[in-house]
Write an enzyme that holds these catalytic residues in place. Structure first.
Site, mmCIF file in Angstrom:
data_model
loop_
_atom_site.group_PDB
_atom_site.id
_atom_site.type_symbol
_atom_site.label_atom_id
_atom_site.label_comp_id
_atom_site.label_asym_id
_atom_site.label_seq_id
_atom_site.Cartn_x
_atom_site.Cartn_y
_atom_site.Cartn_z
ATOM 1 C CB ALA A 91 -0.929 0.006 1.205
ATOM 2 C CD GLU A 92 4.416 1.942 4.342
ATOM 3 O OE1 GLU A 92 4.838 2.745 5.164
ATOM 4 O OE2 GLU A 92 4.754 0.751 4.311
ATOM 5 C CE1 TYR A 93 7.459 0.246 -5.688
ATOM 6 C CE2 TYR A 93 5.295 -0.225 -6.632
ATOM 7 C CZ TYR A 93 6.645 -0.015 -6.793
ATOM 8 O OH TYR A 93 7.197 -0.059 -8.042
ATOM 9 C CG ASP A 94 0.055 -0.086 -4.550
ATOM 10 O OD1 ASP A 94 1.045 -0.429 -5.231
ATOM 11 O OD2 ASP A 94 -0.820 -0.880 -4.161
ATOM 12 C CG LEU A 110 28.620 -20.825 -23.873
ATOM 13 C CD1 LEU A 110 27.793 -21.077 -22.622
ATOM 14 C CD2 LEU A 110 30.014 -20.335 -23.497
ATOM 15 C CD GLU A 170 28.581 -17.058 -15.193
ATOM 16 O OE1 GLU A 170 27.680 -17.074 -16.061
ATOM 17 O OE2 GLU A 170 29.508 -16.262 -15.189
ATOM 18 C CE LYS A 215 24.196 -23.246 -22.202
ATOM 19 N NZ LYS A 215 22.819 -23.254 -22.690
ATOM 20 C CG ASP A 270 16.837 -24.302 -21.473
ATOM 21 O OD1 ASP A 270 17.300 -23.660 -22.434
ATOM 22 O OD2 ASP A 270 16.279 -25.400 -21.596
ATOM 23 C CD GLU A 293 19.551 -17.735 -21.332
ATOM 24 O OE1 GLU A 293 20.412 -16.987 -21.854
ATOM 25 O OE2 GLU A 293 19.151 -18.768 -21.867
ATOM 26 C CE1 TYR A 308 25.414 -14.439 -21.068
ATOM 27 C CE2 TYR A 308 23.376 -15.333 -20.162
ATOM 28 C CZ TYR A 308 24.133 -14.926 -21.251
ATOM 29 O OH TYR A 308 23.615 -15.020 -22.512
ATOM 30 C CE LYS A 350 23.970 -27.386 -23.224
ATOM 31 N NZ LYS A 350 23.207 -27.950 -24.313
ATOM 32 C CB CYS A 354 -16.586 -41.095 -26.281
ATOM 33 S SG CYS A 354 -15.723 -41.233 -24.706
ATOM 34 C CB CYS A 361 -19.195 -43.260 -22.688
ATOM 35 S SG CYS A 361 -19.266 -41.706 -23.573
ATOM 36 C CB CYS A 387 -16.613 -37.483 -25.055
ATOM 37 S SG CYS A 387 -17.979 -38.365 -24.284
ATOM 38 C CB CYS A 444 -18.453 -39.891 -20.685
ATOM 39 S SG CYS A 444 -16.789 -40.431 -21.091
HETATM 40 S S1 IVH Z 1 27.821 -17.055 -21.490
HETATM 41 C C1 IVH Z 1 30.721 -16.220 -24.487
HETATM 42 N N1 IVH Z 1 26.581 -17.750 -19.293
HETATM 43 O O1 IVH Z 1 23.683 -20.210 -23.230
HETATM 44 C C2 IVH Z 1 29.724 -16.668 -23.535
HETATM 45 N N2 IVH Z 1 25.497 -18.138 -21.377
HETATM 46 O O2 IVH Z 1 25.202 -21.306 -25.828
HETATM 47 C C3 IVH Z 1 28.366 -16.684 -24.085
HETATM 48 N N3 IVH Z 1 23.281 -19.120 -21.174
HETATM 49 O O3 IVH Z 1 23.215 -17.828 -25.749
HETATM 50 C C4 IVH Z 1 27.312 -17.003 -23.160
HETATM 51 N N4 IVH Z 1 23.231 -19.217 -18.978
HETATM 52 O O4 IVH Z 1 21.560 -17.936 -23.855
HETATM 53 C C5 IVH Z 1 26.527 -17.704 -20.645
HETATM 54 N N5 IVH Z 1 25.590 -18.302 -17.266
HETATM 55 C C6 IVH Z 1 25.539 -18.246 -18.609
HETATM 56 C C7 IVH Z 1 24.423 -18.692 -19.337
HETATM 57 C C8 IVH Z 1 24.445 -18.629 -20.726
HETATM 58 C C9 IVH Z 1 22.562 -19.465 -20.095
HETATM 59 C C10 IVH Z 1 22.850 -19.309 -22.575
HETATM 60 C C11 IVH Z 1 22.867 -18.060 -23.391
HETATM 61 C C12 IVH Z 1 23.755 -18.317 -24.575
HETATM 62 C C13 IVH Z 1 23.842 -19.805 -24.582
HETATM 63 C C14 IVH Z 1 25.222 -20.203 -25.049
#
Ligand code: IVH
Length: 674
Positions: free
Chosen positions: A41-44, A90, A123, A125, A127, A182, A234, A322, A416, A419, A432, A438
Site C-alpha cells: 500500500a505504501e508503495y502504491d 558456447l 555459473e 546455465k 534455459d 538470460e 552473466y 550440460k 468416445c 462411452c 465427447c 461418460c
Molecule cells: S555465457 C561467451 N553464461 O547459453 C559466452 N550463457 O550457448 C556466451 N546461457 O546464448 C554465453 N546461462 O543464452 C553464458 N551463465 C551463462 C548462461 C548462458 C545461459 C545461454 C545463453 C547463450 C547460450 C550459449
C-alpha cells in the site's frame, strides 16, 4: 509535500526526482533482493503521487521513470539492433572427460604446465532467452534478443516490463554499458500459464524456454507485462570506462549496479572443483524454481581469456557442461486417446519405456489432432520425447528416416473410446458429448473436485476414484459425501479399517472449503484457480454467482465473454444445480460473504512452525476467507507472524524485523475459533 496545484516546475522536478529514487530503491529491494521494506500500500501511494505529478508536468516524464514500464501500443513488427560485440554461443561438454579435456586444451594453448590450476567461474546455465541490455548514462536505453549473434530483434518495450531489469542503474554507472543475460520464466509461472492456456483451449508452451521466448518476442508489451519474467545477467558486452581484470569482477560490478546475478555463481580453483560444482548444481536442479540445462565454466582471468581467443562462434575460454538431457528418443507403440474432465479427447503416445532426465517414461501427450498432424506422429515411429519443467512428457519430433513402411496416419475416433458417445469438434479440440454419463468425464471431474487445489481430499487419487466409479458408488461429486461410507468402502477390494478411517477423515475435513476453492472445484470450463478467486471475491457467495447473467459476468474484471457464457451455461444445467443442492444437503458448507473486505481485510499473515489444530493450508485458507492474505516470506509487510511448534528461520527473521508474533491461542481468538 506541497499540493501539486501549487507547485512550479522546479519544485515538481525536485519532488519527482525524490519519488523516483525512493521507488527505484523499493523496486530493488523487492525484485532484486527479494526483501521489501515497505508495504504494498505504501508503495502504491508513492507510485500514485509520482503518476499524478507527471500527469501535471508531462514535460518532466523521462523513459527511465518507474511509471514508464508498460508501453501501451502493440508493435506491428520488431525492428533490429546490431550488437557492438557479437553474442557468441558456447561449446558443450557432456561428461567429466569432456570437461577435463577442455581444461587440458586451455593449458596446451596457453602454454601452461599440465599441473597448473586454472581459476574458473562456475555459473548455472539458465534455459531461457539470451538478451542484451544497453544502458546509456545509467538509464536503460534499449535491449535486444541474441538473434543470429550479430543482429538481434529490438525488444526494448518488452524488456522494460521485466521488474528485475532496472530502468536506472544504481551506484556509479559507466557512461555506456552493455549487459548480457538470460531471461527466463519461473517454473511455477510456466505451469500456471499453461494451465490457463489449456482451460482456454489455446496451444500449450512446450517448455519454460519457449514460454519465455514467446513472452519476450511478443508484439503487445501488455502481454509480456502479464508474465512474471525474470533475468540473470552473466556478462558484459561493450563497456565504456570499465576496467576489470577478471570475469568475477564483472559480475560483482553488474550486481553493484542493481542488476540481478545468479546466486549460485562461484569461483572454482582447478577443473576438479569445477566438476564438483557441476555435480552439486545438478543435485540442486530439481529444487530450483527455474529450468537449468547445465553449468557454464568460464576462465576467470580476462588476460588469459584474451590469450585463448575464439573459435568461429564460441570462445575457447568457456564451456557449457550440460546436465543429463531431458530429451531421449524411443518408439511409439501405439497412439491411445484419453478423455478429460471437460470431455476433451487427448491423443497420447504409448512408448517403449525410456529414461529421460532420470525418470522412466511410458506415455507422452500429443495434445490434440492438430498437433499430431503437424508433427505427423504415427504408431511405429521413432520419436524424440521431452520432459521439461516437470510437465507431462511430450513428443517433440518424429525421426522420419526411421519410419517403418506402411505406418498408418492417426485418426481421431468418431465415438468416445470410453462411452461410445458421439465426438464433436470445437476449434482444435474434439469433445465427447456424453457429459457425466461418460465414465471418463465423471472420473476426471471427481478427481478434479477432490484435488489438492480444489477441496483437497487426500486419498482420492486416480486409482481410487476409478475404483469408486467402477463400483457404481460415485455418479457425481456429491456422492463422495454420501456413498463413501465405511460400510460401502469395506465391500471394496483392498480397503482396510485404517485406510477407510483416513479417507473418511479427509472427506470430513473437506466440507468447509473457501468459496474460491469450491468454485474452482466445480470444474466450469475456463475457470481456473485465478478466475475462481476473481469470481469469489466479486460475488461473495455461490448463490449470487448462480444468479449472475452473462452481462454482469462480462463486467467483472478478467472475465471474458467465453468464460461468462460457460459460467451461465454451467449453472443453467439442471444436473449441475442438483449436484450443488446435493452437496449442501450432504453437509458441504458453502461460504458466504467472501467479498473483498472481511474482518481481517488487508492484513498479511505468515505461518511458521507446526500448529496443533490446523494444517498450514487450513490456516491459510481460514485467513483468506476472512479477507486477509497469506505471505510466503518474511518482510515488513507481514502484520502477524503465527508461530507454532518449532518455528524455523522465519521466526528469527521476524524477530529481527520486530514483527508482531502471536501464538496459536491468540490466532484462534483472532479468527473466532475458540
Ligand atoms: S555465457 C561467451 N553464461 O547459453 C559466452 N550463457 O550457448 C556466451 N546461457 O546464448 C554465453 N546461462 O543464452 C553464458 N551463465 C551463462 C548462461 C548462458 C545461459 C545461454 C545463453 C547463450 C547460450 C550459449
Amino acid at each position: 509535500m506541497l499540493s501539486i496545484s501549487s507547485m512550479d516546475e522546479k519544485a515538481a522536478r525536485a519532488e519527482i526526482d525524490r519519488l523516483r529514487k525512493e521507488i527505484n530503491y523499493h523496486n530493488y529491494r523487492y525484485y532484486i533482493l527479494d526483501s521489501p521494506v515497505v508495504t504494498d500500500a505504501e508503495y502504491d501511494r508513492l507510485m500514485k503521487t509520482l503518476q499524478d505529478l507527471e500527469a501535471a508536468f508531462p514535460r518532466l516524464i523521462t523513459p527511465d521513470s518507474p511509471t514508464q514500464r508498460v508501453g501501451e501500443k502493440p508493435l506491428a513488427a520488431f525492428g533490429t539492433l546490431k550488437h557492438s560485440i557479437p553474442m557468441l554461443s558456447l561449446g558443450n561438454a557432456f561428461s567429466d572427460e569432456d570437461a577435463i579435456e577442455f581444461d587440458a586444451r586451455i593449458k596446451r594453448q596457453a602454454n601452461l604446465p599440465p599441473g597448473e590450476k586454472i581459476e574458473y567461474v562456475g555459473e548455472p546455465k539458465m534455459d531461457g532467452l539470451a538478451v542484451e541490455l544497453v544502458y546509456e548514462g545509467g538509464s536503460f536505453a534499449r535491449g535486444s534478443t541474441r538473434g543470429d549473434g550479430v543482429i538481434g530483434e529490438d525488444v526494448t518495450q518488452n524488456l522494460r516490463t521485466i521488474r528485475s531489469v532496472p530502468l536506472k542503474l544504481t551506484g556509479k554507472a559507466p557512461p555506456y554499458l552493455e549487459v548480457r543475460g538470460e531471461v527466463f520464466l519461473p517454473l511455477e509461472a510456466f505451469r500456471k500459464i499453461n494451465r490457463e492456456r489449456e482451460s482456454k483451449g489455446e496451444p500449450l508452451f512446450a517448455n519454460p524456454r519457449n514460454a519465455a521466448a514467446g513472452s519476450v518476442r511478443q508484439l503487445d508489451p501488455r502481454t509480456t507485462a502479464s508474465r512474471p519474467l525474470d533475468i540473470f545477467c552473466y556478462g558484459l558486452g561493450l563497456a565504456e570506462g570499465v576496467e576489470i581484470k577478471t570475469h568475477f569482477e564483472s559480475l560483482e560490478l553488474i550486481k553493484s549496479l542493481g542488476l540481478k546475478v545468479n546466486p549460485f555463481v562461484r569461483r572454482l580453483l582447478g577443473i576438479e572443483e569445477a566438476l564438483g560444482y557441476h555435480r552439486e548444481i545438478e543435485e540442486k536442479r530439481e529444487g530450483i524454481n527455474y529450468e537449468l540445462d547445465g553449468v557454464v565454466l568460464k576462465v576467470n582471468s580476462i588476460a588469459l581469456q584474451e590469450r585463448l581467443g575464439m573459435l568461429t562462434r564460441s570462445p575457447r575460454w568457456a564451456v557449457a557442461y550440460k546436465f543429463a538431457p531431458k530429451q531421449e528418443s524411443t518408439r511409439v507403440k501405439d497412439i491411445a486417446v484419453g478423455v478429460g474432465r471437460t470431455g476433451a479427447l487427448t491423443p497420447v503416445a504409448l512408448l517403449e519405456p525410456v529414461q529421460v532426465g532420470g525418470v522412466t517414461i511410458e506415455r507422452a501427450t500429443l495434445h490434440n489432432l492438430d498437433e499430431v498432424e503437424r508433427k505427423d506422429v504415427r504408431p511405429g515411429d521413432t520419436v524424440i520425447v521431452q520432459r521439461a519443467g516437470d510437465v507431462i512428457p511430450e513428443v517433440l519430433t518424429v525421426i522420419k528416416e526411421k519410419r517403418p513402411s506402411g505406418a498408418k496416419e492417426f485418426r481421431m475416433p468418431e465415438e468416445c473410446p470410453e462411452c461410445g458417445s458421439r465426438v464433436e469438434r470445437v476449434g482444435a479440440i474434439h469433445y465427447c458429448t456424453g457429459g457425466l454419463l461418460c465414465p471418463a468425464q465423471l472420473r476426471e471431474s471427481i478427481r478434479h473436485f477432490a484435488s489438492k487445489r480444489a477441496v483437497d481430499i487426500e486419498g482420492m487419487g486416480d486409482k481410487h476414484v476409478e475404483q469408486f466409479v467402477e463400483a457404481g458408488l460415485l455418479r457425481d461429486v456429491a456422492d463422495i459425501y454420501i456413498e463413501l461410507t465405511p460400510d460401502n468402502l469395506r465391500n471394496l477390494a483392498k480397503w482396510k479399517d485404517k485406510s477407510i478411517s483416513n479417507l473418511i477423515t479427509a472427506i470430513e475435513r473437506s466440507k468447509n472449503p473457501t468459496l474460491e476453492r469450491l468454485i474452482y472445484a466445480l470444474g466450469i470450463k475456463g475457470v481456473g484457480e485465478r478466475l475462481a478467486m476473481v469470481l469469489a471475491k466479486h460475488f461473495g457467495s455461490i448463490e449470487d454467482l448462480m444468479k449472475a447473467n452473462e452481462e454482469e459476468l462480462i463486467n467483472v474484471p478478467e472475465i471474458g465473454p467465453g468464460t461468462a457464457k460457460a459460467v451461465v451455461d454451467f449453472f443453467r444445467e439442471p444436473h449441475n444445480r442438483q449436484v450443488i443442492e446435493k452437496l449442501r444437503k450432504a453437509g458441504v458448507v458453502f461460504p458466504k460473504d467472501q467479498k473483498v473486505g472481511g474482518p481481517l481485510a488487508g492484513k498479511f499473515f505468515l505461518f511458521t512452525g507446526a500448529l496443533e489444530s490446523f494444517t498450514r493450508d487450513e490456516a491459510k485458507d481460514l485467513v483468506i476467507s476472512l479477507g486477509a492474505e497469506a505471505a510466503g516470506s518474511v518482510s515488513k509487510k507481514v502484520d502477524f507472524v503465527v508461530a507454532g511448534a518449532e518455528p524455523g528461520s522465519k521466526y528469527d527473521k521476524a524477530r529481527e524485523l520486530g514483527l508482531r508474533i502471536i501464538d496459536e491461542g491468540e490466532f484462534r481468538r483472532m479468527v473466532g475459533r475458540k
